[in-house]
Design a protein around this motif. Sequence first.
Motif, PDB file in Angstrom:
ATOM      1  N   THR A 223      30.325  41.052  24.461  1.00 27.55           N
ATOM      2  CA  THR A 223      29.250  41.973  24.105  1.00 27.55           C
ATOM      3  C   THR A 223      28.771  42.703  25.343  1.00 27.55           C
ATOM      4  N   SER A 224      28.282  43.906  25.131  1.00 27.84           N
ATOM      5  CA  SER A 224      27.795  44.701  26.247  1.00 27.84           C
ATOM      6  C   SER A 224      26.298  44.556  26.443  1.00 27.84           C
TER       7      SER A 224
ATOM      8  N   THR B 147      28.945  47.060  33.805  1.00 29.19           N
ATOM      9  CA  THR B 147      30.117  47.941  33.837  1.00 29.19           C
ATOM     10  C   THR B 147      30.466  48.410  32.432  1.00 29.19           C
ATOM     11  N   ALA B 148      30.371  47.498  31.452  1.00 24.95           N
ATOM     12  CA  ALA B 148      30.645  47.885  30.071  1.00 24.95           C
ATOM     13  C   ALA B 148      29.639  48.938  29.592  1.00 24.95           C
TER      14      ALA B 148
ATOM     15  N   ASP C 237      30.541  52.284  31.127  1.00 31.86           N
ATOM     16  CA  ASP C 237      31.684  52.899  30.444  1.00 31.86           C
ATOM     17  C   ASP C 237      31.255  53.520  29.115  1.00 31.86           C
ATOM     18  N   GLU C 238      30.372  52.821  28.375  1.00 28.02           N
ATOM     19  CA  GLU C 238      29.894  53.355  27.103  1.00 28.02           C
ATOM     20  C   GLU C 238      29.111  54.653  27.322  1.00 28.02           C
TER      21      GLU C 238
ATOM     22  N   ASN D 256      37.392  34.877  25.429  1.00 25.64           N
ATOM     23  CA  ASN D 256      38.171  36.065  25.803  1.00 25.64           C
ATOM     24  C   ASN D 256      39.266  35.748  26.807  1.00 25.64           C
TER      25      ASN D 256
ATOM     26  N   GLU E 206      29.770  42.534  34.980  1.00 23.71           N
ATOM     27  CA  GLU E 206      30.703  42.862  33.900  1.00 23.71           C
ATOM     28  C   GLU E 206      29.978  43.560  32.746  1.00 23.71           C
ATOM     29  N   GLU E 207      28.789  43.026  32.365  1.00 23.97           N
ATOM     30  CA  GLU E 207      28.049  43.637  31.266  1.00 23.97           C
ATOM     31  C   GLU E 207      27.569  45.040  31.633  1.00 23.97           C
TER      32      GLU E 207
ATOM     33  N   PHE F 208      36.232  38.673  31.411  1.00 29.50           N
ATOM     34  CA  PHE F 208      35.945  40.079  31.192  1.00 29.50           C
ATOM     35  C   PHE F 208      37.075  40.908  31.794  1.00 29.50           C
TER      36      PHE F 208
ATOM     37  N   ARG G  34      37.861  53.032  37.799  1.00 31.44           N
ATOM     38  CA  ARG G  34      37.173  54.230  37.356  1.00 31.44           C
ATOM     39  C   ARG G  34      37.162  55.252  38.472  1.00 31.44           C
TER      40      ARG G  34
ATOM     41  N   TYR H  20      41.228  40.474  35.519  1.00 29.99           N
ATOM     42  CA  TYR H  20      40.101  39.952  34.746  1.00 29.99           C
ATOM     43  C   TYR H  20      39.104  39.287  35.697  1.00 29.99           C
TER      44      TYR H  20
END
Length: 695
Positions: free
Chosen positions: A592-593, A663-664, A667-668, A328, A660-661, A381, A386, A371
Amino acid sequence: MAKDKKKKSDSKQQKLAEKKKKQETKAQKKEKTKTSKLEGSDAEDVDIDAVLAEYKKQQELFLKVTETVLDAPPKARASATFLASPSNSNQLLLFGGEIWNGAIASFFNDLNIYYTDRDEWHCVTSPNAPLPRSGHAWCRGGNQKDSVFLFGGEFSSPKQGTFYHYNDFWRLEPSTREWTRIDVKGKTPPSRSGHRMTYYKNYIILFGGFQDTSNQTKYLSDLWLFDTQNYIWFNPTLPPAQLKPDARSSFTFLPHEQGAVLFGGYSRVKATVSANKSAKGASQGQRNILKPMVHQDCFFLRITQPAADASPNTPPTVRWEKRKKPANTPNPPRAGATMGYHKSRGLFFGGVHDVEQSEEGIDSEFFNQLYTWNIEKNRFFPMALRKPRTQKKTGASEQRVGRRGRAQANEEELLKQLAALQAGSSLDDADDMDIDFGIDKEMEEPTKPVREMPVTMEFPSPRFNALLAVQEDTLYIYGGTFEAKDREYTLDDLYAIDLGKMDGCKEIFKRQDEDWAGSDDEDDDEEEDEDDEEDDEYDEDEDDDYEPQEKLVSPSKRKNKQIDDLASIDSASTAPSSEFGDDDSEADTVATSVVEDDGLPHPRPFESRREFFARTSAEWQDILMVSLRWKGIQPETLTVKEIKTKAFELSEDKWWDCREEITALEDEQEAAGIGEVVSLTDRGDTGAGGAGRRR
């Protein structure tokens, strides 16, 4: 009808005549500017050694180290160094730099300190500070955690006709503001700019950079290590067959528990192109050029210290190990992106991508994305701001929590009991007694309020070569450069972002660049472009609809030393080499989350570090004890407080590693209308209750 056509024709001829006149005026102005630049060059007239000697003479007039409070932030500057003070968690250090106003380059050697808790800038003057410079590098001292080490940099004549590179080495004590020049015997690194430094235990690691010679820019790939205990420079000899980074500057160089990691950078490499593309076959001829290259590779520098009984002159064993291309990676590749270090990860911001080369300069696209580079997982990431979550209001009795509140409550209860005993009353009546605790809480002098700073939900404007510093869990972004046609904007601003909450970008200060003294030809070019557009529209049918498109790139012209030998930028020059093989497909996959299961407790969405540790404290203490026994340390030798402290540090590392994961996932859930997920078991509820707390 014929009269209207004649009138329209006359108007068109008049407009063409005006356009021709403007073009002649513009050509004369450009020729005049070109002549003045040639005549005004100071390449032969300025003795840089004499200029620096005069600087040193003036500096020696300072009798002692003096720190003064500034009424405003320091002058705008680029290519400076910016660092969180290793000796004070409320101070940021800014040193050196330069500014180009279109006519004259000015260099600085002032040490400026920003007090984050007081919102104050202080300027430090010293009789033995390094001379003015830019493009230098510094880092904290590893084992000597309260020191900062600085090496190299460059200085130029006012019109940048002549350059001078430093090879001096300095040590700064931030607590006393004292500079000390380090002169060691033996071999030392040659002079350079654009290099990078980092630390590992008792070593300062230096790599890369460039030197401006009389006819070209030479990029460097040598590696140096400075022993801060024995004051010796080492230049390790690497095996000829070992893969190592190519020569480069402006790369990322971060510390690691086993050495250091390197990513990216910029250089110009030799290439052969056709001299006459219009010809055919062998008659085309060939010529050599220097083609810009944005590096995308990644290396790990493994360092093994010498044995404990080895002599002080024994160098460490070092080895470059090429890593896979990070997954990424920000696309398109960008030069001038800077990276800060925080909790074993890198914070990557800004940059510029040159999208086209023409005779008028380089069309460039500038970025302002942020990032995170997870070093262990070797994956980037994207980070996003937010809006802060609304907190449930608590009563006054609930607000008084924590160690400090409990201690004060216990103290008040003891004083009441003591007063009851002195009055001959029973302890049961102590709660009804009125006690003067000696402090009128309503009359307590409040702390000095810090001014309100605007907070936005956008990152700072696009730029390259911004300066980053991380103090505790806050990222500070200072300045940078932006280009538009002939003008180079040195941005003069400072922002702060809370990395734990990511609840906005705080603007500490922002000032406009009003000192530009260069040519205003770009304004004429814009007017000319407008005239051309008007002519084109005039020639087209009036019924045709004209829909302007959003401009994604900013035309810019780089300095002469950057564009003299450039040819059209081939996109293949920035593509990764074929060594990576199938790794390219991995790099293009979306993050991936799903959090990987490594057998350790994992944080939950919307869970703070304290909440995570409170929920998993027992597990982390068990993990710590197993680890200690594995290392031959008996947990019984530690106090309960020490065990809990070390267990919290383990949980904190895990919290940041999964940030990072998580946070994802947050967000979802937020997109799906789900707020914080609260476990009934953790809350102690046994029956079904109402809906969980929403954001």
